[in-house]
Each structure stands twice: as structure tokens, then as C-alpha cells.
Design an enzyme around this catalytic site. Structure first.
Site: not given
Lengths: 356, 389, 356, 389
Positions: B128, B243
Site C-alpha cells: 500500500s 494472504e
């Protein structure tokens, strides 16, 4: 019939916003949350100078002589600003002391030299009468308090504040809390039949909640209009746009109903007889609006809204604390349902409601 | 169709249960700082020494190479034993390392995988950016090839545990001329390199495990590029699939225990009017029954996903919903807990074993992290249901 | 461990879908709703020929010898097809008669010549024992019924059907309903300790609800992908797309949990001890999925979805009826919470759940 | 700020209350067919004869020309007296006629307005089409000018009461060359003209007041065009503003009575487990309290909207949310009622005075009609909050 703010009220709103932005706004709330500042006697004194703690009290008794609607205008701003400090307890304590004839407390509270804190009875575990306050109470910001305010639908009292040094941080990072036993006689007493201080306080707390819901709506709309994802402002996506619309809808409904309830209370029940149902209804809408908007504003801002630095956490914590006062959601349900007439409207009217 | 596990699987379960019963640390896990890292590493090392590290890792990389069914069993027994949250090792052990087993070179694998399995290396994810959250491919951090190095400049955010991590696996833009998804590179960066500043970000749940990581011409050996230059999107997608897949199975199992704890709490406290038990409030009871059922449904969905994987080699589409389903349930759980406790529950308490407000606040992030709820619903709508974009 | 359908079950599903599409699908449901058709003895006879009423009974007792999972596969299809007719009561009645040793009823029910209808005890107003059935019951499709099925967690019975001619249309336009008093001795009795017919029936009703939720999801997705507004398929708008995603999510969760609960029940409690909690949990997810998807499918289709001709109203009515059987939502809450251990996991484990 | 009405307004309220007390019909309103029309017309005629028709209509068109405050008072007293739903006259009296007072020619006004006020003319709206629901401007019904006539071909749908109406006010496409919004015309069509077929559509709530209307070269005098050729979008928007504005104020007042009735129902029935009262179920109580509060909030919002209108001449932005807010509340009310009644409440009962299932089913339409919930939230997001399209 006119439920819009008049020029005086608009001015009170503007003045309150100016003062709060400078002295008791989100910046100060963050400073308090970070331990860099406290709301001290000097700051309370400044608010006292503005007449805030006696705003709704008669001038002859040291107040500003305004009505409930003006107090609501101020508390809406307090909610928008997530102001730190015991403003609601101070206002209610001053009212109890002044109208209850506790002159020495009255002077200190109106001038901000005596400090009040909130004590909420734990349901089923506390007893509050004009003679005695005993049982378990959750107090808020008790550390530096001189008196605790305890308000029930029947009676409002001030009691001497016990040692609050064991208080711990609450979900509102500007407010500490302590659950403890009290066993004490009141310093001042104001029965509900002398003044509806419970309902007034309930509406002031609702005003703070509405103000918070207004502010989080603005924050979400502003972010949605500017933040981009996938090459477009995120407010163009319906998931975000509709969430903002719902924030606004909730807030509008809560605010309109708050004003209606306040006007009804201010009229002394002449317009609407069911004041507790109205006031608790207004609070429940305000509490839901603030709490749901708190969730929404985080979601709209994404991870940024989840940070300590952001204002969203202040609004979320404040809403969660305030909505548990005055008996919390269960009291709202009970008061609202108590207002429904027990005769069945289907047997007393002929046709209404046969909508297509 | 059968819910029963094979005798071999059952034997594995018994072995896991026995080992965990005597080896799970009983001290509380520190919540911050070097003590936390030390605790997490020591527990990982203990699992490694006991022969239980890397249940799902290939055997050639030191793992046990076991089936997804056995992973499930391990997660179930792990949670049942009350074993500690994996914490700061999550990124390396649960999906960064596994990604390296697929995409890394033999040199990269040899350099890192054994250290990860022994709990010696902590990784943090750097995907991010402040201006690229949901829209990952919009990221701006630059990586310029200069000789045999990549020179990285930019800013990453929401990197869990970066303040105590050794490595940061980042997606950086190495070719701004190419289309957005095609100019990215996946690279593993030593956080002790010059030009890197790590700043923890406090959250509204008052913890400090997210970080900002600033890059100012940090130099990274090209040998740390995983999966080839400009091929980072593909590597990142396989990382994210890991994930979002089985890596959070443990969270599901612990969710059910948390629900159980809240039911016990509601059975031992008075109701919102001070009368009866909170659990006798029909609204509270309905919420708790719903949450208990969702916990069971998550287990059922895991079983279905694993059955599909075992039969077809690819997990079913359930995986794309389970994280969101759990996240939203955790949010409802938090709200229900605050209602159960009422005005007595407003103290901030970080850990669910002592109170509920921390759980409530923490899960505001559950519909944001690892893909917002909006993105996840888009994924279901478009990739699973085939709705137009 | 493998929770996916095997080839036999897939074949049963395909055969059921074929028969239902032709004989007992939405077209027939509309015909029944419009009064143009009834589910008569001939049609029940056809279903009986397919072995549906004894699907889960041993071959030695006149059944097909399949397990609960195969019955579930069929009822999921029945739910998808919103099939008219008393299929669930027939299956349960046959099971009660066969396993309860009521041979004459058994033969008639297995062959479809004897007709069963559902009777749900009104909570607090009905008593059901092996000796006596008395009090108030809501029956469904009682007009042509020979026997009523009454099932409780303790005992399942068949009683002679009383006059059902006063039945009125229900919210499911293919089903009539009548609330009336019963005072009668059972014709057949099957105690819960002999066979978990209550839990099996609960899961079959859940299967029908899951099938309905699957079908409404498909309907919504198909419409969203083709219907255009403002020049784009409405499925491109997040309000619609996310609604479809939620429909799918609910349905997947309900179906996975249904299969898990059924496998657990089929294993006789060896894998999971808490069968009532599991089965009621599965039903509650299925009921919520069917009901919420019913609302969503109308919203996605707009006014078209609100018409009598559309299948949405059939699914909505069916879901509302089915989810009130077996004690309704309150029974789900009670059974699920009864399954939670009373010891606090926080005191018995050390660290689990300390997620970040 | 003041909730009190002026003495003149209070006098008006008393007069309205007195008149309604002795004049409201006590017979049940027929739900279908010519009897329904006859009933609706007779009641309208009675109001006209009593001097109460067209409270909000301008005096030059035979109305009372009263302030919005008095309209509010009239609606409040109307509902309090249990006066009949306006039914088949809704479209003509509440917004079609008012639109004509603004946009019509003197000839059009003279021809229709007096008849509408006397209950002699029933109108039905023809805006929606099978392929143009939310996207009104996408409509396809053609109107071709031929001499002094418009030749109309196409299909309208969801026209309430068209099967008993005299006129159908339609939006038709008269110039397909122009941009979508600019080639439309608003025209009033005599439903007895040749080439028109009306087919009622049964709803899932089992009523028949929606219709499809098929046009096969029906000829309409150009004199029936309202607001000018190709100017229909503007006329339609002002029509819809009226439809979505004060026209449904009566629905709000009756909503509160419906909530009260459900509270009484819940207080007189056992709870879902057969014990206590349904109202003692905390979940039920919470829902009912919420609905009661929403009913109050709708009144408060109306007061605010009217205050704004009185002060500024334009209503506040609340209007754009109230219909949706009420519609969603009615849906929650329906679900709550079905929960209160449980297995005993599954009979289909059309009228709320005898049961609840009809209310529940009918309000599935509440988030579709007059603009879907999605469109209404777009409107709030874009026009009120200024979010980008």
C-alpha cells in the site's frame, strides 16, 4: 409554526464554533488524548466567561437567560468539535445547583471554579433519591472533579466527588472512566417536578451526538469527493455515494427530531404531551446516527480513517460514551414504547392506512 | 461425502495435539517492541525444533509439505490449544515465504527460507501507498535500475511490524512507461539499508504495529528482485492469494472461541435494565446465536474449500468471501459486546481476555485491510458471478 | 474428509431437477397459485414412483436406501423449483409411519395414496406427546390431507387430519393455512431417541430454503447482467453488484453449513456432538438467506419483480412459511446458544484470539 | 422557533376537524373495480361540496389556495379522522391536476380542473415503460405529429388505476433525433380513444391497481399536449416533484397509526416462545421503538421542510429522502409484524386492519416505485451532497 433557527441562534452557533475551533476543538481533543494537554480550570473559566454553563438559566440567577434551543445550538457545536472537557456535566450541575438552591456550588459551577463530572447509575445496581445516592456508578473524568452529577427521570442531584485517581482511559481517548461504589448524601437536589433537567440533559447529549454525525458526514463527503481510486473520485462509486447519502439521511432525521423534541419540551408540554418518549426517541436517533456514521466515516477514509491521528476515532469514542448515558439504548426503547396509546387505532378509525 | 478424517489424518491430529499440549508457551505474548519479536521468534524456533514449522511449506524448503487437510487440522489444534497468535512472523511464515518458494531463485530461497522457518527473520509487506490503497496498481514508489542495484524512492504505508522487521517486500514501479500493471517489480529490501526511515502509525485501537516506510534513494541489490523485473504484479497476486487464503484460518477458529467467551460474559452479567441476565435479552441472544452460527459456517466453508482444493487442485470460490464474512462478523461481535457490557464496559481494554472494547475498536479495520469490503464485493460480483465491470 | 457431492448425488440432483422442471416447477406453482391446477394424487403418485417419499428409508422397509445427503440434494432442488405440494410433510410422514411401525399408513404414504399435511404447534398453546396431541396448531394445505404430521424435538407423530375446509390462502400462494384446535390421539409415533426425524426434517426444510436462495441469486445475477439502465447493464452499478455478491455469500455460507450439519447428523453425532445447535444454525442461515435474497431479487428486478407473474413472490412466500416451521427463528436461537460451553475460554486457554 | 400554530391556523384546524368528524364515510372503501371508483368519487364530491376540495390548489382553479402549513394541518386532521385513502384520485388531485395548474393552457385547465376537483375525472400516470424504469429518459413510446393530432404507438407500464381511469398522462418521444431528454412531450390521452388496450397487472401483494397500457396508433388531439411539444421532460420533472413532495404526507401520518397498531398487537399476543407478551421480547421492542421514533422523525422532517418552504419559497433538501426513509421503515414494519405474529400470521390478509401479511408484501414495492432506492440515494449523493456523478 417555524422550526428553523432564528438569527440569534445562528449567531450563537457561529460564536460557539469560533471559540471551540480555537480552544476546544479536535486539535485540543488530540492533545488531551496524547497527554499533551488537559482541560484545566483556566479553560473552563473561559467557557464560563462566555456564559456557557448558565446559558439556559435565568439572568436573575446568574444565567444568560437563553432557552433550551440555544443550549442545543451550542452542544451541537461541541459535538462537531469533539470538544474535550466536562461541558455537559458542568451545564447540568450548574442548573441543579442554581434551581436546587445550592448557592455555594452554583457560584463555583457558573464561574468554572468548581468542576463537575458525570456519574451514570449502573442499571439495577444503584439507588438515587433526594436523600441518598448509593450503589454502583460509572463516572467519567472523575480525577479532578469536585462534584458528581447524577440525573434520573425522578430527581437530579450533586454529590461530593470521591477519589477518582483510579480512573482509566475510556474508549473516548479524551475521557477517563471509573466504575465504583458510592454511598453518600446529595449536596444539591432538583426534583423532576421542579425542572425537567433529565430531559434537558438528554437532549443536550443528543445535540452533541447530532453534531458529531453532522461532522462525520462532512468529513466523508469531502474525502469521497477528492480521494481517487482507479482514476475516479471514490464518491462516484455507489458503495461510497450511497453510504454518504445514508449518513446524511440519518443525520437530518436525528437533527429535525431533536429540534422538534426540544421545542416541545420548551413549550412545557403544551404542544406534545409525551415529552419522555419524544426526548428519548430523539436521543436514540442521534446516538444511532453518530455511531453508524462513525463506522461509515472510517470505511470511507479507508486505513487513514483508522489511525490515531484522524478525527474519526474521537467521534467514535465520544458517541459510544455519550450514548450510554441517561440509561442508554434500553431507556430509549422503554420511554418510546411507553408513549404508545394502548387502544388499537384499527378499532377506533375507519380507513386510514389503507394505502395501496 | 464424509466428515471423518482418515486414520492417518487422525493420527496426525493426535500427534499435533500432544506436542502442542506440552509446548505451547503459557506466558502472555508481549504486545509491543523487541519483547514481542523475541517471543514470536522463540515460539517459532520451538515449533521448528519440534518438527512442526512450515506445515504447508514444501519439504525441499524445510517444511512438512503436508496436505491442506493436515494444515486445517494443525490450525484447528493450534487454536484449540490456545497457542499464541503468530504475530510479527505472519508475513514471512504465512505468505511471504510461501511466495518465495514459488517465485524465488534457489539463491533467494537458500538465503531466507531456513531463517524464516527458524524464526530468525521477520518480514513486513510494503504494497500500500498513501495514494494507492484499494487501487494497488496505482502505486508510485519508484525503483530505478542503476548497475546491479535498484534505487528505490517513495513511501509505503500500513506495513505491519516494519519497526521490528528485517526485510520489507515491496512492489515498486520500475517502468513508468508501461501500462499500470506491467511496470511493477516485487523486491525484498533489507530495512537496515541507508535511505530508509520507518515510522510506526498509532491506530485508533491504540496499537502501533502499522508503519510508514519512507524510501530516499535506498539501494537494493538486483539479486533481491523476485520473479523478474517488471513481473511484480503476477508475484504480488500470488502473494495476496496466499494472504487471503488459508493464512487466516487460525483467525476463524479463534473467532469461535471469542464468540463463546462473549456468550459466557452475557450469561454472567445482568441485562441492560439491570434485571435477569444479558443473555435473556432477546436482541442480545439473537445476535450471539447469529455469531455462533457464522463461526460454524466459516468452518463449513473452509471444509468445502479444502475439499475442492483436494479434488481439483484449486480452492473453490468461497475463499473470496470468507475474509469479508469473518471481518463483518467480528464487527458485529464488537458491537454486541459493547451492548452487553453497557456503561460498565467503556474502559479501553486492549486484550479480549480482559474486556471487549479493544476488540470492538480493532475490528473497524476488518473491512479495510487486505482489500476493502467494497473491493471484495466487486471481486465476488465480477470474478465469481461474472457481472460486468 | 470430503464435503463435496459425489457422482451419485450429482445424478440424483440432475434427475430431480428434470422431474421438477417438467412436473413440479415454477410453472406448476403459478398454475396452483392461479387456481388453474392442484397437486393431486396422480402427481404425488409420480413422485412416489421416483421413490422420493422413501428416499432416506432402508430398502428393506420399502425405501430407496439413500442417506440424508441424497434427501437434501432433492429438497434443494424442490426449493429451487418452488415446487407446489406437500413434499416435506409426505417424506416425514412416511418416515414416522415406517419407523414407527404404522404399517397401513406407511404403505399409503410411500405410494402417495395417503396425503400428509404439516401441523406446526403454536408456541405455548400446544402439547404433543406420544399419547395425545392437543391445543392450537397452524396447519398447511390441510384441505385434502389424510394425516397431519406433528414433529417436536422429543417426538414425532401422525394424527388423523380434521376438516380443513376452512383453510385460507397463505403468503405462499400455493399453500393454504388454517389455525385451529386439535384434541386427538396419534396414529403413529416415533420418539426422538428412536430416530432424529425432527433434525432431519429441519435440515430438509433448510435445504429447500437454500435451494430457493440459490435460485433467486441466479435470477438476480442474470437480470443484472442483461437489463440496462442509463446505457449500462445494471450489474455494473455497485448497489446492484454488491447486492448480488451478498446474495451469493449468504447462500454459499448457508449451503456449506447445511452440508456440514447433515454429514454430522448422518454420522450419528460421532464427528460433532451438538447436533441440534448445528441443525438449527444451518436452518437459520438458510432461512435468512432465502428471506433476504427474496427481498434482494425483487429490488434487483424493480417493478417487474413485484408482479404476480414473476417467480420472486413464490420464493418470498415459500421462505416465509418454511422458516416458521420447526419452532421458527426463536427455536434456532435457543438451540444454538444451548450449544455454547459454559466455561469461559478466556480462562482455559492462554493466547488464542489475540489477533492484531 | 416555535411549534405552536397561529390562532388562525388553529381555527382552521378546528373547522377541518369538525367537518371531517361528521362527513368522513364510515363504510369500508372497496378495494377494486367500479365500486372503488364510485366510492372515491363520492368522497371527493363530498369534500368539494363541503368546501374542502383542493386545499393546496390555487383559488383561480377552484382550490382553497392555502399555505403549506394549512395543507399539513389538513393532512394531519384527515389522517386523525381516519378518512379514506384518496385511492384512484391520487394522480389527478395530488399532482397531475396541480401540474396542469402550472403548465396547462387556460382551455386545458377549464376542461379538466373543475371535473377533477368534483371527483368526476380519474387520471392515471404513464411514464414508465418496460425498458425504461429508473432511466425515465430512455422511454421509447413514439408520438408522431400528423396534422393536428399526435399518433401514439408503444407501451406504458405501472400505470396505477388505468383500468378505471378516464385519462392517461403520458410522456412520449416526439423527436427521436434530439438528445434523450429533449425530444419528449407530455400529453393527456383519453383512454377511450381507439387503439388503446389496458391490461391490469396483478402484483405479488395480489392487488390489481397497476396496469400495462398498449398504444397502437392512437390519435390524440395536439390540444392535449401540455407545456408544448418536445418540452415534456420539464413538465414531467415538475410533476414528479409534486408526486414526491407533500402529496404523500398522508402516508406518513397513517404510518404512525400503523406502528401504534402493531405495538398494541405485540402487547396482546404471546412472545415467540409462547411465554409473556411479544412486546417483552427485547428484539421486537427495539424494532417497534425504532419504528415509532421514525414516525415521529418523519413528522419533524415535514415540519422542517414546511418551515423552509414558508421562509424561502422552496422546500429544504429533506424532501428527497423522506419517501425512501418512509418506504424502508414500512418494510421493517412489515418484517416486524410477521415476526410478532409468527406461524399464526401466515394467512394472506389484504388489509392491515385484519392482519399484517398484506402490509408486508405490499411494501416490497416501497423501494421501487417513484424512483428506486438506488436512484434516490444517487439523488441525495449528487444533488444534495454534491458528490461527482
Amino acid at each position: 409554526m417555524d422550526v428553523l433557527a432564528d438569527a440569534d441562534q445562528a449567531e450563537i452557533t457561529a460564536l460557539a464554533r469560533e471559540f471551540l475551533t480555537e480552544r476546544l476543538g479536535p486539535d485540543q481533543a488530540h492533545a488531551v488524548a496524547d497527554g499533551r494537554a488537559v482541560v484545566d480550570a483556566a479553560l473552563l473559566g473561559r467557557a464560563a466567561e462566555l456564559g456557557w454553563f448558565g446559558l439556559g438559566l435565568p439572568e436573575s440567577r446568574g444565567g444568560a437567560g437563553y432557552g433550551l434551543l440555544e443550549e442545543i445550538a451550542v452542544f451541537r457545536e461541541i459535538g462537531r468539535a469533539v470538544s474535550p472537557g466536562p461541558l455537559l456535566p458542568m451545564v447540568l450541575a450548574a442548573r441543579i445547583a442554581v434551581l436546587g438552591g445550592a448557592d455555594s456550588q452554583a457560584e463555583g459551577l457558573l464561574s468554572g471554579t468548581l468542576r463537575a463530572a458525570w456519574a451514570e447509575p449502573v442499571p439495577g445496581a444503584a439507588t438515587v433519591t433526594a436523600e441518598r445516592v448509593s450503589g454502583r456508578f460509572a463516572s467519567f473524568d472523575p480525577e479532578r472533579a469536585d462534584v458528581l452529577v447524577v440525573v434520573t427521570p425522578e430527581v437530579a442531584v450533586l454529590v461530593p466527588a470521591p477519589d477518582g485517581s483510579a480512573a482509566v482511559p475510556s474508549v473516548d481517548p479524551t475521557i477517563s472512566t471509573l466504575v465504583a461504589e458510592l454511598e453518600v448524601a446529595p449536596l444539591a437536589v432538583l426534583p423532576a417536578d421542579a425542572d425537567p433537567v433529565y430531559l434537558r440533559g438528554l437532549l443536550l447529549s443528543a445535540a452533541a451526538l447530532v453534531g458529531s454525525a453532522q461532522r462525520t458526514t462532512e468529513m466523508a463527503v469531502e474525502h469521497a469527493g477528492t480521494r481517487e481510486a482507479f482514476g475516479r473520485p471514490i464518491g462516484t462509486y455507489q458503495a461510497i455515494k450511497h453510504r454518504c447519502a445514508d449518513m446524511w439521511m440519518r443525520t437530518q432525521a436525528a437533527d429535525a427530531h431533536l429540534v422538534y423534541a426540544a421545542l416541545a419540551l420548551d413549550s412545557g408540554g403544551k404542544v406534545e404531551a409525551d415529552l419522555p418518549g419524544l426526548a428519548h426517541g430523539a436521543r436514540s436517533l442521534a446516538a444511532e446516527a453518530a455511531a453508524r456514521n462513525g463506522e461509515a466515516v472510517v470505511q470511507v477514509h479507508g486505513a487513514m480513517g483508522y489511525t490515531w491521528e484522524h478525527d474519526s476515532g474521537l467521534h467514535i469514542g465520544r458517541a459510544e460514551v455519550l450514548r450510554r448515558w441517561f440509561g442508554g439504548p434500553a431507556a430509549d426503547v422503554d420511554a418510546v414504547l411507553a408513549s404508545v396509546p394502548l387502544s388499537d387505532p384499527r378499532t377506533t378509525i375507519s380507513q386510514a392506512g389503507e394505502t395501496p | 461425502m464424509d466428515l471423518a478424517f482418515s486414520p492417518e489424518d487422525e493420527r496426525f491430529r493426535e500427534q499435533a495435539r500432544d506436542w502442542l499440549a506440552t509446548n505451547v508457551p503459557r506466558d502472555p505474548r508481549p504486545q509491543e517492541g523487541p519483547e514481542m519479536r523475541e517471543f514470536d521468534s522463540a515460539w517459532q524456533r520451538r515449533q521448528f525444533d519440534g518438527g512442526w514449522a512450515g506445515v504447508s511449506w514444501p519439504t525441499e524448503h524445510g517444511g512438512l509439505g503436508l496436505s491442506t487437510v493436515r494444515q486445517l487440522i494443525w490450525h484447528e489444534e493450534y487454536a484449540r490449544a490456545g497457542a499464541p497468535y503468530i504475530g510479527s512472523l505472519f508475513s514471512a511464515v504465512n505468505y511471504g515465504g510461501p511466495a518465495l518458494t514459488i517465485e524465488g531463485t534457489p539463491e533467494q530461497q537458500a538465503a531466507h527460507l531456513p531463517r524464516i522457518l527458524r524464526g530468525e527473520e521477520v518480514w513486513s509487506q510494503g504494497f500500500s501507498e498513501p495514494e494507492a490503497g484499494s487501487d494497488l496498481a496505482g502505486l508510485r514508489t519508484r525503483g530505478v535500475v542503476d548497475g546491479d542495484e535498484l534505487v528505490v524512492t517513495g513511501q509505503k504505508i500500513w506495513s505491519s511490524y516494519a519497526q521490528i522487521a528485517d526485510f520489507h517486500f515491496c512492489l515498486v514501479r520500475t517502468d513508468p512507461e508501461r501500462p499500470r500493471h506491467k511496470g511493477l517489480t516485487w523486491v525484498l529490501i533489507d530495512l537496515r539499508s541507508p535511505g530508509i526511515t520507518v515510522r510506526p502509525i498509532k491506530t485508533m485501537a491504540r496499537d502501533l504495529h502499522f508503519c510508514e516506510v519512507f524510501y530516499d534513494e535506498a539501494r537494493v541489490p538486483l539479486g533481491n528482485v523476485v520473479g523478474g523485473l517488471h513481473n511484480g504484479w503476477k508475484v504480488a497476486m500470488s502473494t495476496l492469494t496466499l494472504e487471503r487464503g488459508t493464512a487466516f484460518m487460525a483467525d476463524q477458529v479463534s473467532f469461535e472461541r471469542t464468540v463463546d467467551a462473549l456468550v459466557v460474559e452475557a450469561a454472567s452479567r445482568p441485562g441492560p435494565r439491570g434485571t435477569g441476565r444479558a443473555l435473556d435479552d432477546a436482541g442480545v441472544a439473537r445476535q450471539l446465536a447469529d455469531l455462533k452460527t457464522v463461526a460454524g459456517a466459516l468452518r463449513s466453508l473452509s471444509y468445502r474449500s479444502i475439499s475442492t482444493l483436494e479434488r481439483t487442485g484449486a480452492p473453490g470460490p468461497e475463499g473470496s468471501m470468507m475474509r469479508l464474512y469473518l471481518g463483518e462478523a467480528n464487527q458485529r461481535l464488537g458491537r454486541a459486546a459493547m451492548d452487553v457490557l453497557g456503561v460498565e464496559g467503556l474502559a479501553f481494554v486492549a486484550h479480549w481476555r480482559k474486556g471487549w472494547s479493544g476488540h470492538w475498536l480493532r475490528h473497524f479495520a476488518s473491512t479495510i485491510g487486505a482489500g476493502t469490503a467494497e473491493i471484495q464485493r466487486n471481486v465476488v460480483g465480477e470474478r465469481v458471478l461474472g457481472l460486468p465491470r
